[in-house]
Enzyme design. Structure first.
Site, short mmCIF file in Angstrom:
data_model
loop_
_atom_site.label_atom_id
_atom_site.label_comp_id
_atom_site.label_asym_id
_atom_site.label_seq_id
_atom_site.Cartn_x
_atom_site.Cartn_y
_atom_site.Cartn_z
N CYS A 74 0.87 -1.18 0.00
CA CYS A 74 0.00 0.00 0.00
C CYS A 74 0.90 1.22 0.00
CB CYS A 74 -0.92 0.01 1.22
SG CYS A 74 -1.89 1.53 1.37
N ASN A 163 0.96 -5.20 -6.33
CA ASN A 163 -0.38 -5.76 -6.32
C ASN A 163 -1.00 -5.47 -7.69
OD1 ASN A 163 -0.56 -3.00 -5.92
ND2 ASN A 163 -1.68 -3.12 -4.00
N HIS A 165 -3.31 -4.28 -10.80
CA HIS A 165 -4.17 -3.14 -11.12
C HIS A 165 -4.66 -3.25 -12.55
CE1 HIS A 165 -3.22 -0.67 -7.53
NE2 HIS A 165 -2.06 -1.31 -7.58
N GLU A 214 -10.81 -0.59 -4.78
CA GLU A 214 -9.76 -1.46 -4.26
C GLU A 214 -10.31 -2.83 -3.90
OE1 GLU A 214 -6.47 -0.19 -1.88
OE2 GLU A 214 -7.34 1.82 -1.68
N CYS A 223 -5.41 5.69 -3.51
CA CYS A 223 -4.62 4.46 -3.55
C CYS A 223 -3.28 4.80 -4.17
CB CYS A 223 -5.34 3.38 -4.37
SG CYS A 223 -4.38 1.87 -4.62
N THR A 225 -0.50 2.82 -4.80
CA THR A 225 -0.07 1.91 -5.86
C THR A 225 -0.94 2.09 -7.10
OG1 THR A 225 -1.43 0.12 -4.96
CG2 THR A 225 0.89 0.18 -4.29
N GLY A 226 -2.23 2.42 -6.89
CA GLY A 226 -3.12 2.66 -8.01
C GLY A 226 -2.72 3.90 -8.79
#
Length: 282
Positions: A74, A163, A165, A214, A223, A225-226
């Site tokens: 995160c 992670n 996406h 998410e 977010c 990482t987003g």
């Protein structure tokens, strides 16, 4: 059971409950996250983050979403961990390493009046190979690929920042019914273990507006990482330059995908909200 001391923090409104686990962590953290994250009967948050000792880095971060699932990384949460360990005197370094399930991240802490104000996180290299994201796709990468969900067509670019996406560019994301379309895309059978879905519009070669659905938490205010995945996807689709400001509902992040090392760097704020003691119910 012993009461649990916690600190509520947020990175541009992506809020988590932080627990100092340097001397041991609570049992069944996945259940604790569900309980504490409830915004009516608990503390309220997008999940809990445990700050733990590490044998390979300065600290270790474990993240549990509001549904109890454990996340690998995160970005907003990692910035708050950097603020926590410095402001609470667990370190005096302004450059620290943080162990996560997606590898070791390097945090550069920027101070104001003796406390951490903003943090730059070296998020590492984006992963574009489908089997490593992971996403079911036969090509070398999945860029602007047609996806059908609930009878509607989307153009999706798949990126992993630790992670998975799926980034979709199009109309103003504020006009989209994320509660209706997010779950189907999150749980689409192309993903091996669900994914985070970003809905973005390009405002200029250096600005992007974004909302995020998410996995495990539903829509959140931000977010990290987003935002990184969206910036990478924008470059891959020829929509922006390599340094952009990403406007999220909770605030702004500066994202830079540097060509010299292929790493993505994220800079944003980290904020302490309040401290408390939680009487565990389970």
């Amino acid at each position: 059971m012993n009461p649990i001391r916690f600190t509520k923090m947020h990175g541009i409104s992506n809020d988590y409950i932080y627990i100092n686990c340097m001397n041991g962590q609570p049992e069944y953290p996945q259940h604790l996250s569900v309980e504490m994250s409830d915004r009516h009967t608990g503390v309220g948050g997008d999940g809990i983050i445990l700050i733990c000792p590490s044998e390979i880095a300065d600290f270790k971060m474990r993240i549990f979403n509001a549904d109890g699932s454990e996340a690998k990384m995160c970005g907003n949460g990692s910035r708050c961990v950097g603020k926590y360990v410095y402001d609470y005197g667990l370190t005096d370094k302004t450059r620290i390493t943080l162990e996560t399930l997606s590898g070791i991240k390097v945090l550069s802490l920027h101070l104001r009046d003796g406390k951490v104000d903003t943090v730059t996180v070296d998020m590492g290299e984006p992963v574009l190979t489908p089997c490593e994201i992971p996403v079911r796709h036969s090509g070398d990468s999945m860029i602007d690929h047609k996806v059908i969900s609930a009878g509607k067509e989307y153009r999706l670019t798949a990126v992993s920042m630790g992670n998975p996406h799926g980034v979709i560019f199009g109309a103003d994301p504020d006009s989209l019914p994320l509660e209706a379309i997010g779950p189907g895309l999150e749980c689409h059978d192309m993903w091996q273990d669900r994914a985070n879905i970003e809905f973005a519009s390009v405002l200029s070669p250096s600005e992007i507006k974004m909302r995020v659905w998410e996995r495990g938490s539903g829509e959140t205010m931000a977010c990290g990482t987003g935002a990184c995945a969206t910036a990478v996807a924008a470059v891959l689709n020829g929509l922006t330059g390599r340094r952009v400001t990403v406007h999220l509902r909770g605030g702004d992040l500066t994202i830079e995908w540097r060509p010299d090392d292929n790493h993505v760097y994220m800079t944003g704020s980290a904020t302490t909200v309040f401290e408390g003691t939680y009487e565990r119910q389970i």
